[in-house]
Motif scaffolding. Structure first.
Motif: not given
Length: 681
Positions: A527-556
């Motif tokens: 269960r702890d490993e599954a929770q840590s995997a969920c946290l990693q997935q959230r972190q990767t989603v946050a990083d993807a959103q940050a990269r998307a915002s950077q790409l949006g700035l470059q597009v602008e």
């Protein structure tokens, strides 16, 4: 605190100086754990005595020395005394005009002191001494106890900001940095003494990804662009989210450890109760051993029944093991789903990178094409100008040129207006198309990000439901174990042989219980490993959103560049159309003049000569007027540059005058004979 006051008086007298009355009064009114000497003018002897006392003082946790007009020697003595102190947590040195020696002493304090958690250095001009401030930043990089640092209004330049950024990459304890924070509670903002600028802001932004402890950094009022401020805010938000997540994990771990400890205590208590009951049963068996022979047959029958019960329990245990194997298979399937999600994220990142490279290539090709068109237009303009010069030399001899030129000019202006309106309409259509394409790209990217987040949320909910089901199965197994223990305890009180067999059953059940506890521990780890995997997935989603915002700035940025190029292209097109129309008008005029010349060449020679002289005079006047205008513009630009330089010089002189005036006031106050009698307010 009375002892502290006596020690201060004794040290001052030993050094041949009288203790300051204002300091004695403050020490007499001293609250517990806090020494407030704000706005008190402290002498060098007082600083020396306080530095010696602070080396061994074990009661003070807050030391406030704001606006004390400390000299370089006094500040150095105080800070050297604080280097060996292990009790002080809060130090306020606001408004003391610390210079190079004081800044170096602060660096030594940060290297040696391991107790100060909050340091206020507002209004001290630390940034003007670059070498000393670099040493201070190097000491800050190695400090592991400081949590809050205030460096407001210290004339920190972009070089100082770069040193501070290099310190932040190594420091893992600092959480709040008001280094460049200019809004003080209850006071208006002051933007005069910090000049971080674009370079310093970028250096700080580049250092933030390697610092995960800092969660507050204020950069307002330092001539830092908005995109840098937004990047700093995003980095601070990420660090705050990391800290909240770690705190939540720590709280959950603490709760789970408490539950495990409680379960262990309860099991030990149950074991002790079981041993007590066993002892009591032994005593009862010793008394009833004489009457047990008659009941052996009954006990044998009961024993057979218990064997059947044990067989049933074995069957249940096998079912539980099968359920556990099924849960392990489910955990493996969850791991495979997580791996698939990570592969999808990697493919999405690669696709976005490819799209970004394609957009950059297209933009480069458009730019090169525009440059080629621009060079071709320039060559055409040169050719047209040469033709115009030839036409001007030939066409200065006709009187009817002025009337025809006016008529053709009016028609050309109408045609130019019409073409300009058409060009503007085409430009608006192109702008709308480009905006529509950019909006479609942004919507597509937003949909992809939303799909990824939705998929991750669904996987997280499924994992939570599976964890809840595993916990429910654990609870049911514990209830079955408790029921088995109660049945075993009720059977042991019947006979000695049944007691021996019951003991054997207890040992077997304890082994099974240990086995089940091991299985529960493995399930908790899964269960702890599954929770840590969920946290990693959230972190990767946050990083993807940050990269998307950077790409949006470059597009602008690319969109703004495209608009600028379109504006330049439209301007060049207008100039080209105007030049072509002018050449066309001149060609038409030339044709008319040539036809008129064939008819009346002999009669108009004298008039042509007069008109040529008049046109030469007009052209020379026009050229002289243009040259005068250009010289006037050049002189105005030169005057404007001189004015700007003079304004900058005046500002620097004002800053120097203010610093000189402050130093003069400090020197006057330190050298005044009334300084020891009345504290400065």
């Amino acid at each position: 605190m009375e002892e502290f006051r006596h020690c201060y008086s004794r040290l001052c007298r030993e050094s041949g100086a009288e203790p300051q009355e204002a300091v004695l009064q403050k020490l007499q009114e001293l609250p517990r754990g806090r020494l407030d000497l704000a706005a008190q003018s402290l002498t060098v002897d007082t600083c020396r005595a306080l530095g010696k006392l602070l080396q061994k003082e074990a009661l003070l946790t807050e030391l406030i020395l704001s606006d004390c007009m400390l000299s370089e020697e006094g500040a150095t003595l105080l800070l050297q005394g604080l280097c060996a102190n292990t009790i002080v947590r809060f130090l306020d040195l606001k408004g003391n005009n610390l210079q190079a020696a004081g800044t170096e002493a602060l660096g030594l304090l940060l290297r040696q002191n391991k107790s100060i958690q909050s340091l206020t250095l507002e209004w001290n001009n630390l940034g003007t001494w670059e070498d000393a401030f670099a040493a201070f930043c190097g000491a800050l990089a190695g400090n592991g106890t400081l949590r809050q640092l205030d460096l407001r209004n210290n004339q920190i330049s972009h070089k100082g900001a770069e040193e501070l950024a290099s310190a932040l990459t190594c420091n893992a304890s600092l959480q709040q940095l008001g280094a460049l924070h200019l809004v003080i509670a209850g006071f208006p903002p002051d933007l005069r003494w910090n000049n971080i600028g674009l370079l310093g802001g970028r250096a700080l932004v580049n250092s933030l990804p390697r610092n995960r402890a800092l969660w507050r950094l204020e950069l307002a009022g330092n001539n830092v662009p908005g995109d840098v401020l937004r990047a700093v805010e995003q980095a601070m938000d990420r660090n705050r989210e990391r800290q909240t997540t770690s705190r939540e994990n720590q709280a959950r771990t603490h709760v789970l450890s408490k539950e495990v400890q409680h379960l262990q205590e309860e099991k030990s208590r149950q074991f002790l109760d079981l041993m007590e009951t066993i002892d009591k049963q032994r005593k009862e068996i010793a008394r009833s051993s004489r009457a047990s022979a008659a009941r052996v047959e009954q006990l044998q029958e009961a024993l057979n029944e218990r064997h059947s019960v044990i067989n049933a329990l074995k069957a249940k245990l096998q079912m539980a093991e099968a359920a556990q194997a099924l849960s392990e298979q489910k955990a493996q399937s969850l791991g495979e789903l997580l791996a698939a999600a990570e592969q999808e994220q990697q493919s999405l990142a690669q696709r976005q990178a490819k799209e970004h490279r394609l957009e950059q290539q297209e933009a480069a090709e458009r730019e090169s094409k525009l440059l080629r068109d621009l060079s071709a237009a320039n060559e055409k303009n040169l050719l047209l100008r040469n033709q115009v010069d030839e036409l001007e030399r030939k066409v200065r001899s006709r009187q009817e040129q002025l009337f025809l030129a006016r008529q053709e000019l009016s028609s050309a202006t109408a045609e130019l207006k019409m073409r300009a309106s058409q060009a503007e309409e085409r430009l608006e259509l192109e702008k709308k198309r480009s905006r529509q394409s950019l909006e479609d790209l942004e919507q597509l990217r937003a949909k992809e990000v939303e799909h990824v987040t939705r998929h991750l949320e669904e996987s997280e909910r499924a994992m939570q439901e599976r964890v809840q089901r595993l916990e429910a199965s654990r609870l049911s197994l514990e209830e079955e174990l408790s029921r088995v223990k109660a049945a075993a305890l009720s059977e042991r009180g019947q006979a000695e042989e049944e007691l021996i067999k019951a003991k054997n059953q207890v040992r077997l059940e304890e082994q099974r219980l240990a086995h089940l506890e091991e299985k529960l521990r493995l399930l908790a780890q899964a269960r702890d490993e599954a929770q840590s995997a969920c946290l990693q997935q959230r972190q990767t989603v946050a990083d993807a959103q940050a990269r998307a915002s950077q790409l949006g700035l470059q597009v602008e940025g690319l969109r703004r560049r495209l608009e600028e190029l379109q504006q330049e292209l439209s301007h060049k097109d207008q100039e080209k159309v105007a030049e072509v129309s002018r050449v066309r008008v001149e060609l038409q005029e030339q044709n008319g003049r040539l036809q008129a010349e064939l008819a009346a060449q002999e009669a108009l020679r004298e008039k042509v000569a007069a008109l040529e002289r008049r046109l030469k005079v007009i052209a020379s006047d026009h050229r002289e007027a243009l040259l005068d205008r250009e010289s006037e513009n050049a002189s105005l630009r030169e005057k404007l540059r001189l004015k700007e330089a003079e304004i900058a010089r005046i500002r620097e002189e004002e800053v120097q005058r203010a610093s000189f005036l402050q130093n003069a006031v400090l020197a006057y106050v330190q050298g005044s004979p009334l300084r020891a009698l009345s504290p400065q307010k």
